[in-house]
Scaffold this active site. Structure first.
Site, PDB file in Angstrom:
ATOM      1  N   SER A 190       0.813  -1.352  -0.087  1.00  0.00           N
ATOM      2  CA  SER A 190      -0.106  -0.055   0.060  1.00  0.00           C
ATOM      3  C   SER A 190       0.768   1.214  -0.090  1.00  0.00           C
ATOM      4  CB  SER A 190      -0.791  -0.007   1.099  1.00  0.00           C
ATOM      5  OG  SER A 190      -1.810  -1.143   1.269  1.00  0.00           O
ATOM      6  N   ARG A 191       1.994   1.266  -0.537  1.00  0.00           N
ATOM      7  CA  ARG A 191       3.136   2.126  -0.497  1.00  0.00           C
ATOM      8  C   ARG A 191       3.404   2.786   0.836  1.00  0.00           C
ATOM      9  NH1 ARG A 191       3.067  -0.020  -4.767  1.00  0.00           N
ATOM     10  NH2 ARG A 191       3.518   0.790  -6.594  1.00  0.00           N
TER      11      ARG A 191
END
Length: 212
Positions: A190-191
């Site tokens: 999810s970065r």
């Protein structure tokens, strides 16, 4: 063909926790480098070297790390090359290691100095003869008429130094990047990547977590 904007990967190969960091960034780097070598990362010692020219236009290229010591990160090049001249003028540089197999990168900024002539001599003599000859044959970054000229120069030098020790050219040697900041980046899903920056405060390294 997919649009470039549609190309994306999910990072999920590891994580980096504050409690796992070594207080010394050089020791932390050594740990990650050993893991990159063990994981058989492609060219684990390769890094991007960023410099600026006299007009402050940035330049970058791939260089190979040859030593990590207590003061910094050592590499070798032609002092008269584009990067050599830019490093001598600005005395600052940034370098970046990227190991995609481990989803890791290390970003380093610092000042730069030439290493001792003895260190440059010792490393030059450890190189293969073909690489030694190449350091003499190529006026790195200068314009050439054609490849034949380069190969003729190489052949001439090969014949000249046959059965002889090849001395190190005075225009060739090592630089050391003495870091003022080192950031360790571990890709996460999810970065929400893990980022920790070591900043040098006089003789003490301060560790801070950075938002992804």
């Amino acid at each position: 063909m997919n649009k470039l904007a549609d190309i994306r990967n999910e990072y999920n190969k590891g994580f980096l926790l504050r409690g796992e960091l070594h207080p010394c960034p050089f020791q932390q780097f050594d740990k990650w480098m050993k893991e990159a070598i063990k994981a058989e990362c492609n060219e684990p010692t390769a890094f991007t070297l960023a410099t600026v020219d006299s007009s402050q236009m940035p330049n970058c290229r791939i260089v190979l790390l040859k030593e990590v010591c207590d003061d910094g990160f050592v590499f070798f090049t032609n002092y008269d090359s584009c990067k050599g001249n830019e490093l001598a003028t600005s005395e600052k540089a940034a370098i970046n290691f990227f190991w995609p197999e481990l989803e890791r990168q290390v970003r380093i900024r610092g000042t730069i100095e030439k290493v001792s002539e003895q260190k440059s001599d010792d490393y030059f003599q450890s190189r293969p003869r073909e690489s030694q000859l190449g350091a003499w044959a190529s006026d790195q970054s200068t314009k050439v008429n054609n490849s034949d000229d380069l190969h003729q120069q190489y052949t001439r030098l090969k014949n000249e130094y046959e059965d002889k020790i090849i001395p190190r050219p005075q225009h060739w040697g090592g630089f050391i990047v003495k870091p003022v900041s080192i950031e360790f980046w571990q890709g996460r899903s999810s970065r929400m990547h893990d980022r920790y920056q070591y900043s040098l405060n006089q003789s003490e390294w301060i560790i801070e977590q950075l938002a992804p």
